[in-house]
Design a protein around this motif. Structure first.
Motif, PDB file in Angstrom:
ATOM      1  N   ARG A   1     -26.265 -16.763  -1.779  1.00  0.00           N
ATOM      2  CA  ARG A   1     -27.347 -17.156  -2.702  1.00  0.00           C
ATOM      3  C   ARG A   1     -27.153 -16.497  -4.066  1.00  0.00           C
ATOM      4  O   ARG A   1     -27.310 -17.148  -5.111  1.00  0.00           O
ATOM      5  N   VAL A   2     -26.822 -15.208  -4.060  1.00  0.00           N
ATOM      6  CA  VAL A   2     -26.569 -14.497  -5.319  1.00  0.00           C
ATOM      7  C   VAL A   2     -25.344 -15.073  -6.016  1.00  0.00           C
ATOM      8  O   VAL A   2     -25.326 -15.239  -7.249  1.00  0.00           O
ATOM      9  N   GLU A   3     -24.334 -15.428  -5.242  1.00  0.00           N
ATOM     10  CA  GLU A   3     -23.074 -15.924  -5.798  1.00  0.00           C
ATOM     11  C   GLU A   3     -23.233 -17.285  -6.464  1.00  0.00           C
ATOM     12  O   GLU A   3     -22.674 -17.526  -7.545  1.00  0.00           O
ATOM     13  N   ILE A   4     -23.968 -18.203  -5.849  1.00  0.00           N
ATOM     14  CA  ILE A   4     -24.018 -19.582  -6.368  1.00  0.00           C
ATOM     15  C   ILE A   4     -25.337 -19.911  -7.061  1.00  0.00           C
ATOM     16  O   ILE A   4     -25.465 -20.972  -7.671  1.00  0.00           O
ATOM     17  N   GLY A   5     -26.331 -19.022  -6.940  1.00  0.00           N
ATOM     18  CA  GLY A   5     -27.606 -19.253  -7.590  1.00  0.00           C
ATOM     19  C   GLY A   5     -28.594 -19.986  -6.703  1.00  0.00           C
ATOM     20  O   GLY A   5     -28.220 -20.711  -5.776  1.00  0.00           O
ATOM     21  N   ASP A   6     -29.889 -19.790  -7.010  1.00  0.00           N
ATOM     22  CA  ASP A   6     -30.945 -20.350  -6.168  1.00  0.00           C
ATOM     23  C   ASP A   6     -30.903 -21.872  -6.077  1.00  0.00           C
ATOM     24  O   ASP A   6     -31.102 -22.452  -5.001  1.00  0.00           O
ATOM     25  N   ARG A   7     -30.659 -22.532  -7.195  1.00  0.00           N
ATOM     26  CA  ARG A   7     -30.721 -24.001  -7.186  1.00  0.00           C
ATOM     27  C   ARG A   7     -29.705 -24.583  -6.210  1.00  0.00           C
ATOM     28  O   ARG A   7     -30.038 -25.435  -5.377  1.00  0.00           O
ATOM     29  N   ALA A   8     -28.460 -24.124  -6.301  1.00  0.00           N
ATOM     30  CA  ALA A   8     -27.419 -24.623  -5.400  1.00  0.00           C
ATOM     31  C   ALA A   8     -27.662 -24.163  -3.970  1.00  0.00           C
ATOM     32  O   ALA A   8     -27.468 -24.922  -3.011  1.00  0.00           O
TER      33      ALA A   8
END
Length: 472
Positions: A414-421
């Motif tokens: 989640r931290v790596e790709i961001g919340d939206r993705a």
């Protein structure tokens, strides 16, 4: 034998000098003759090489079982509808314990059978089964089913209770009370028709059918119309107080609490309403609930764990309080583990990591504990960073290695790709593979396609390499 078509390959002129043997060798009909071979005695799972079988695919199980509480014995007939995936001379089913077979037929005709090793039921039909053909196996049997007590994995299968029995089949227990292709990779629909003395209740996966009572015996019928892995099948017999309701979305919700369990007044209603609340909330995250009803069973079974049995989890009353966190875990499995089932047991983090992460999301939503805070505590408290999350080993499939480190890997993603993705992954992954089987490799490829990124290094670090990963 079927499959030979003498009408093919007409010849206008046949030399009288041509021998019958040469004619047969040249005939396309002869070339098309089936070569029947045995189905494999295992499904190829590295952790459980004897589980499951090859050569066929099951589409439906019909289990008809009578339970006798005075002796703890059963009388049963299981009928299996399957399709041959090769030209079969014989095939195996998994069937364990001291149950005695009185009759076995294939397509209505008596078939030969032997018991081999701890769990192989080897069946030889009267005639070979052509690839692509459907066939029906019927097995009648009786006796007292015996639970499995694995030193590393605990109790599973048919577990006798004070007033009946509860069947909890993960990972290797289904074959203790019905013949089965016991592999995660062969899902099927189920009908369970169970007869018990009047006054007892039967609960199982799926939807209830008509209930009939005759000569002081009551017959219950339950049907699971969505594909189900055998390890997720369930049966509970005993005294239960049943509560029926619906979720906010109109989904039927059937919960039950064992009558022998000491609960506060009104707990049946609270259990039912909390289940409905959790299912409705998780549907907003993961997409539509994948089955036709939901619920849960609080049972006095003494195994020390809860289990995500399909559509209706079972919670042992000896576990910690059946609160929202635990419900979020087991009901989260309905998407991750039940609708989506791992191809191999090495991929079980796809079940348990997501279910544990469901707990973390629930705590954030309903207890104001941010997921990142829960992650930080788990990361700091974890003492054992040995082993690979995506290949934990047979005896560690129920360890924190799979549960907590699996959830940590998801928060790191989640931290790596961001919340939206990330939240697109949570919704689209179970939707794309609904009712199927999945692997870690498929998950990685799915996330990389969705994000357009090469995440190989990230997944190697969090899923495949032992050791404590460095944080960004």
């Amino acid at each position: 034998m079927r499959g030979v078509n003498p009408g093919r390959g007409r010849w206008v002129i046949i030399s009288c000098a041509l021998s019958a043997g040469l004619l047969a060798a040249a005939s396309p009909a002869a070339a098309a003759a089936p070569r029947y071979t045995p189905g494999a005695p295992g499904a190829g799972d590295p952790y459980f090489p004897d589980m499951g079988n090859g050569g066929y695919d099951v589409s439906h199980y019909d289990i008809r079982l009578a339970f006798h509480p005075e002796t703890k014995a059963i009388d049963a007939t299981t009928t299996i509808l399957a399709t041959a995936t090769q030209d079969l001379s014989r095939f195996d089913l998994d069937f364990q314990g001291p149950l005695t077979i009185s009759r076995l037929s294939v397509n209505g005709r008596n078939a030969g059978f032997t018991r081999s090793g701890a769990q192989e039921l080897v069946i030889t039909p009267p005639h070979g089964l052509r690839q692509g053909s459907t066939f029906v196996v019927s097995v009648s049997y009786s006796g007292v089913p015996q639970q499995i007590d694995d030193p590393a994995l605990g109790v599973s299968g048919w577990v006798a209770t004070k007033d009946g029995a509860v069947a909890l089949n993960q990972p290797i227990g289904a074959a203790t009370y019905y013949p089965v292709n016991d592999t995660t990779n062969d899902k099927a629909t189920y009908t369970q028709t169970i007869t018990v003395p009047a006054g007892l209740t039967v609960l199982a996966n799926g939807e209830p059918g008509p209930r009939t009572t005759h000569d002081h015996q009551t017959t219950f019928r339950w049907t699971m119309n969505r594909p189900m892995a055998s390890e997720l099948s369930m049966l509970a017999i005993g005294g239960y107080d049943v509560t029926r309701g619906v979720t906010a979305g109109g989904l039927p919700n059937i919960t039950a609490i064992g009558k022998s369990i000491d609960t506060e007044p009104g707990q049946g209603r609270v259990f039912n309403e909390t289940t409905a609340q959790v299912v409705q909330w998780e549907s907003s995250l993961y997409g539509p609930y994948p089955f036709d009803s939901t619920g849960g069973i609080l049972a006095d079974v003494g195994v020390g764990y809860a289990l995500e049995t399909q559509s209706r989890p079972v919670y042992d009353q000896s576990t910690s309080e059946v609160d929202g966190d635990l419900l979020a875990h087991e009901l989260g499995h309905q998407w991750f583990g039940d609708s989506l089932t791992p191809v191999h047991w090495s991929d079980i983090w796809l079940n348990e990591g997501f279910a544990t992460y469901s707990e973390w999301l629930y705590q954030e939503k309903f207890a104001n504990v941010p997921v990142q805070q829960t992650f930080a505590k788990a990361y700091a408290d974890e003492k054992d960073w040995s082993g690979a999350v995506a290949d934990p080993g047979r005896d560690r499939i129920f360890d924190d290695l799979v549960y907590n480190r699996g959830a940590m890997a998801l928060q790191a993603l989640r931290v790596e790709i961001g919340d939206r993705a990330f939240f697109r992954v949570l919704t689209q992954w179970p939707t794309a593979h609904r009712y199927g089987t999945v692997s870690t490799r498929q998950f990685i490829e799915f996330v990389e396609r969705l994000t357009g990124r090469d995440l190989g290094s990230f997944f190697r670090t969090w899923l495949y390499q032992p050791g404590k990963p460095a944080l960004r």
